[in-house]
Write a protein that holds these residues in place. Structure first.
Motif, PDB file in Angstrom:
ATOM      1  N   UNK A   1      35.748  51.601  52.062  1.00  0.00           N
ATOM      2  CA  UNK A   1      37.109  52.008  52.442  1.00  0.00           C
ATOM      3  C   UNK A   1      37.565  51.203  53.646  1.00  0.00           C
ATOM      4  N   UNK A   2      36.716  51.125  54.666  1.00  0.00           N
ATOM      5  CA  UNK A   2      37.057  50.354  55.857  1.00  0.00           C
ATOM      6  C   UNK A   2      37.345  48.897  55.514  1.00  0.00           C
TER       7      UNK A   2
ATOM      8  N   UNK B   1      43.970  45.688  50.819  1.00  0.00           N
ATOM      9  CA  UNK B   1      45.119  46.369  50.222  1.00  0.00           C
ATOM     10  C   UNK B   1      46.399  46.081  50.991  1.00  0.00           C
ATOM     11  N   UNK B   2      46.276  45.942  52.311  1.00  0.00           N
ATOM     12  CA  UNK B   2      47.453  45.722  53.158  1.00  0.00           C
ATOM     13  C   UNK B   2      47.671  44.246  53.492  1.00  0.00           C
TER      14      UNK B   2
ATOM     15  N   UNK C   1      35.192  53.318  44.560  1.00  0.00           N
ATOM     16  CA  UNK C   1      35.576  54.550  45.248  1.00  0.00           C
ATOM     17  C   UNK C   1      36.234  54.274  46.580  1.00  0.00           C
ATOM     18  N   UNK C   2      35.691  53.296  47.331  1.00  0.00           N
ATOM     19  CA  UNK C   2      36.306  52.930  48.594  1.00  0.00           C
ATOM     20  C   UNK C   2      37.675  52.306  48.401  1.00  0.00           C
ATOM     21  N   UNK C   3      37.806  51.487  47.377  1.00  0.00           N
ATOM     22  CA  UNK C   3      39.106  50.898  47.036  1.00  0.00           C
ATOM     23  C   UNK C   3      40.101  51.989  46.676  1.00  0.00           C
TER      24      UNK C   3
ATOM     25  N   UNK D   1      39.405  41.910  38.473  1.00  0.00           N
ATOM     26  CA  UNK D   1      39.798  43.118  37.766  1.00  0.00           C
ATOM     27  C   UNK D   1      40.440  44.169  38.634  1.00  0.00           C
ATOM     28  N   UNK D   2      40.287  44.039  39.958  1.00  0.00           N
ATOM     29  CA  UNK D   2      40.843  45.069  40.836  1.00  0.00           C
ATOM     30  C   UNK D   2      41.836  44.469  41.839  1.00  0.00           C
TER      31      UNK D   2
END
Length: 551
Positions: free
Chosen positions: A39-40, A46-47, A174-176, A272-273
């Motif tokens: 996640x970190x 993502x940003x 999951x973190x993504x 893929x992500x």
């Protein structure tokens, strides 16, 4: 708590078995902490489009995005060095203690990102500080994955190792997923202007809560029983780096693990992500709310696929599942992304098919910008390519001599000069010509085929599950206990950090350089084919192999 149910090699346990309740605790504690670390790490990814404007000079959107991706890639480039550093400690001091150090570094660096000044406030010091924190994150993550995979695998019997370690493999997605949800909630709670100014900091600052929770969970863990055993016997490696990478056959296995599995797995994971998300938002001009919704839905649907392919690798083999995923991805990426474009922005696809856009420029003035910084000099050709690429427009490039006029032509219309490019004149003239030809500046939500878009992303994440779910079991089974942490970490993080982490940067630069919005797909396809060939010819499957102290 730990019961040896079979031994060999002079009493060294081949299979360590613990009660199901304890195995669930080990797996959960390892997985939840790793979710928070991912996640970190993926908040920045993502940003990235926001960071392009916050931390780099204005005036060239593609250049700023490339700079943001280069900073993103910096965290990946240093991951193998983190693998070397923390892998050594993991093989000499222990798995558990390295867990605590890596999560402290990751959580602290992520929290600090939320406090950074922007380019507008402190100039080039802003990206310098950002790169420093990204490097810290990369080093920490370099020590994280190998430890989690090794720790769980050393608690698991061989018959179920692919399935159990696949739970660790779900943590990256999951973190993504968690990063997408938190960012989405923040963007819905405040205005777009406030989010761009200060709201982007909230997801990073929230990581402090996750850091405290992760430390609490990991303090409850005990050391790996296999590592405890060899250390009590004085059999732990005193030179894990030398033994892993300069002693045969460990060095051969590390190279095969990298080129025959981890490299292909890395590029497929990020295509893929992340690349799919960037394609939706940046190229196809899909509203962020819809793009996030598509990705979140696909990720939730795809979670069982990781467990299924982990289970399948226990039945038919790790190598077979991984290479099948590489093959399917290499064969279908072009049609899948073309179908995705048709599903989310059919007007743009139709525009591309009926409208020819041509850039006539001197090739000596057109440069390929990958690593962007104060040293970069953007020519008129670079500015023109940036303008078209930033709008998701495919275009043809015609090379002309130094004396010829450099122009952009839309649908056979009047050539528009690009010399002395200024966004208010040249750019506005090009945009006006594109609009007259029917160019859609944003994807129309009414025309988006959401079920089809989600299905296509699920298929691509299915490839991710095929290559990623068995990779932990494959890697831990390739190396002996004394050097397992080091040996697993380095090929994994070179494959994911260098081959995979460079994908957004290389693919975006390739699209800008060629004018073809699909051209960036060649990079993951070529790397996947390389892994198919090398893995198919030289990599041995490891299913059923016990975790012994010797190779």
């Amino acid at each position: 708590m730990v019961q040896v149910i079979r031994t060999r090699h002079q009493g060294v346990p081949d299979i360590i078995h613990i009660r199901p309740k304890e195995l669930r605790k080990v797996t959960f504690a390892s997985s939840i902490g790793t979710v928070f670390e991912w996640y970190d790490f993926f908040l920045y990814a993502t940003l990235a489009p926001f960071f392009a404007f916050l931390f780099f000079p204005p005036g060239n959107e593609t250049a700023a995005l490339l700079a943001a991706f280069a900073t993103y890639a910096a965290g990946f480039i240093v991951r193998p060095f983190g693998a070397i550093l923390f892998g050594r400690f993991g093989d000499t001091v222990g798995r558990k203690y390295v867990f605590l150090v890596t999560i402290l570094l990751m959580g602290g660096a992520t929290f600090a990102v939320g406090l950074l000044p922007t380019f507008e406030q402190v100039g080039w010091l802003a990206p310098a500080l950002l790169v420093t924190l990204r490097i810290t994150q990369g080093l920490a993550l370099g020590g994280e994955y190998g430890g989690a995979a090794t720790y769980v695998a050393e608690h698991t019997v061989s018959e179920h190792r692919g399935y159990v370690t696949s739970l660790i493999q779900t943590t990256a997605s999951g973190g993504f997923l968690l990063s997408l949800i938190v960012i989405l909630l923040c963007r819905l709670a405040i205005s777009e202007e406030d989010f761009a100014q200060w709201g982007w900091r909230i997801p990073f600052l929230l990581s402090l809560v996750l850091l405290i929770l992760s430390i609490y969970i990991r303090l409850s863990l005990s050391e790996s029983p296999l590592f405890q055993y060899i250390k009590s016997r004085g059999q732990a490696s005193k030179r894990p780096l030398f033994d892993a990478f300069f002693r045969y056959p460990n060095n051969k296995n590390a190279l095969l693990a990298l080129l025959g599995a981890a490299a292909g797995q890395g590029v497929i994971w990020y295509t893929g992500q992340f690349y799919a998300l960037f394609f939706l938002q940046i190229t196809m001009k899909v509203d962020y709310l819809i793009a996030y919704g598509i990705m979140i839905s696909a990720l939730l649907i795809s979670v069982p696929l990781f467990l299924f392919f982990g289970w399948l690798s226990d039945r038919i083999g790790r190598k077979q599942v991984i290479l099948a995923g590489c093959l399917l991805a290499a064969m279908t990426y072009f049609p899948l992304f073309q179908m995705l474009a048709q599903a989310v922005n059919p007007d743009l696809v139709a525009f591309q098919e009926r409208t020819e856009v041509t850039l006539r420029a001197n090739p000596d003035n057109c440069q390929l910008h990958v690593f962007v910084g104060p040293w970069s000099n953007f020519t008129d050709c670079d500015q023109a390519r940036d303008f078209l690429t930033d709008r998701g427009v495919s275009f043809n490039i015609v090379n002309v001599g130094p004396e010829a006029a450099q122009t952009i032509t839309v649908a056979g219309g009047e050539p528009i000069p690009i010399e002395n490019w200024q966004r208010g004149t040249n750019g506005e003239a090009v945009l006006s010509a594109l609009r007259e030809a029917g160019f859609p500046e944003r994807a129309d939500p009414r025309d988006i085929n959401l079920p089809l878009a989600v299905f296509i992303i699920v298929v691509m994440i299915g490839y991710v599950a095929m290559v990623y779910a068995p990779i932990a079991a494959l890697l831990v089974e390739m190396f002996p206990t004394q050097i397992r942490y080091t040996s697993v970490s380095l090929p994994y993080h070179i494959g994911n950090g260098w081959f995979g982490g460079m994908l957004p940067l290389i693919s975006t630069a390739a699209v800008a350089a060629t004018g073809n919005i699909y051209y960036g797909l060649w990079y993951p396809i070529i790397i996947a084919v390389m892994s198919i060939v090398i893995g198919g010819l030289f990599l041995r499957d490891t299913r059923g192999r016990e975790l012994t102290e010797t190779s």
